[in-house]
Design a protein around this motif. Structure first.
Motif, PDB file in Angstrom:
ATOM      1  N   ARG A   6       0.157   2.670  -3.066  1.00 25.27           N
ATOM      2  CA  ARG A   6       0.662   2.986  -1.722  1.00 25.27           C
ATOM      3  C   ARG A   6       1.880   3.886  -1.778  1.00 25.27           C
ATOM      4  N   SER A   7       2.016   4.772  -0.773  1.00 23.84           N
ATOM      5  CA  SER A   7       3.133   5.698  -0.744  1.00 23.84           C
ATOM      6  C   SER A   7       4.478   4.984  -0.637  1.00 23.84           C
ATOM      7  N   ASP A   9       5.123   2.047  -1.880  1.00 22.74           N
ATOM      8  CA  ASP A   9       5.190   1.056  -2.946  1.00 22.74           C
ATOM      9  C   ASP A   9       6.515   1.217  -3.687  1.00 22.74           C
ATOM     10  N   ASP A  29       0.528  11.569  -3.419  1.00 17.70           N
ATOM     11  CA  ASP A  29      -0.216  11.821  -2.183  1.00 17.70           C
ATOM     12  C   ASP A  29      -1.054  13.077  -2.323  1.00 17.70           C
ATOM     13  N   ILE A 100     -10.645   4.826   3.730  1.00 14.23           N
ATOM     14  CA  ILE A 100      -9.629   3.858   3.320  1.00 14.23           C
ATOM     15  C   ILE A 100      -8.542   4.528   2.479  1.00 14.23           C
ATOM     16  N   SER A 101      -8.923   5.421   1.586  1.00 17.04           N
ATOM     17  CA  SER A 101      -7.921   6.124   0.777  1.00 17.04           C
ATOM     18  C   SER A 101      -7.030   6.992   1.652  1.00 17.04           C
ATOM     19  N   MET A 103      -6.353   6.556   4.879  1.00 20.50           N
ATOM     20  CA  MET A 103      -5.475   5.682   5.674  1.00 20.50           C
ATOM     21  C   MET A 103      -4.402   5.063   4.795  1.00 20.50           C
ATOM     22  N   HIS A 104      -4.758   4.726   3.580  1.00 16.95           N
ATOM     23  CA  HIS A 104      -3.831   4.110   2.642  1.00 16.95           C
ATOM     24  C   HIS A 104      -2.672   5.057   2.313  1.00 16.95           C
ATOM     25  N   ASN A 105      -2.963   6.319   2.200  1.00 20.05           N
ATOM     26  CA  ASN A 105      -1.931   7.292   1.852  1.00 20.05           C
ATOM     27  C   ASN A 105      -1.182   7.836   3.056  1.00 20.05           C
ATOM     28  N   TYR A 107       0.129   6.062   5.504  1.00 16.91           N
ATOM     29  CA  TYR A 107       1.244   5.181   5.919  1.00 16.91           C
ATOM     30  C   TYR A 107       2.039   4.716   4.756  1.00 16.91           C
TER      31      TYR A 107
END
Length: 107
Positions: A6-7, A9, A29, A100-101, A103-105, A107
């Motif tokens: 995660r960004s 993280d 990213d 999903i990838s 959206m994961h990156n 936020y």
């Protein structure tokens, strides 16, 4: 795989000593978005190639007169159904991962 987290993280955020300012690592990213874009380009190329195969099969059947032969029409339809299944399963397998990838990156 150090960039596939995660960004926000804590492993990817460095904090300067005493200032409390976070320095984010945006390289990860970029890597993820490039891989997603590359996957999309490959999917488009594969889909385009299968569409060309489908069109060429139909043209060849018409030229040879095999489009009037019911047995040959069945075989061609089976080939077209296999092509459709290959493209559809590729799409259904990769699209959730891409969404999903992304959206994961974000936020």
């Amino acid at each position: 795989f150090k960039y596939f987290v995660r960004s926000n993280d804590a492993r990817r955020i460095r904090q300067s000593v005493g200032s409390g300012v976070n320095i984010s690592d945006h390289k990860g990213d970029l890597v993820v978005w490039l891989m997603l874009a590359m996957n999309l380009v490959c999917f488009i190329i594969i889909t385009f190639c299968y569409i060309v195969i489908n069109i060429q099969t139909r043209i060849s059947s018409r030229r040879s007169g095999q489009d009037q032969n019911p047995a040959r029409v069945r075989v061609n339809r089976a080939i077209q159904n296999k092509i459709t299944i290959i493209v559809a399963t590729d799409f259904l397998c990769w699209v959730p991962f891409i969404i999903i990838s992304g959206m994961h990156n974000m936020y």
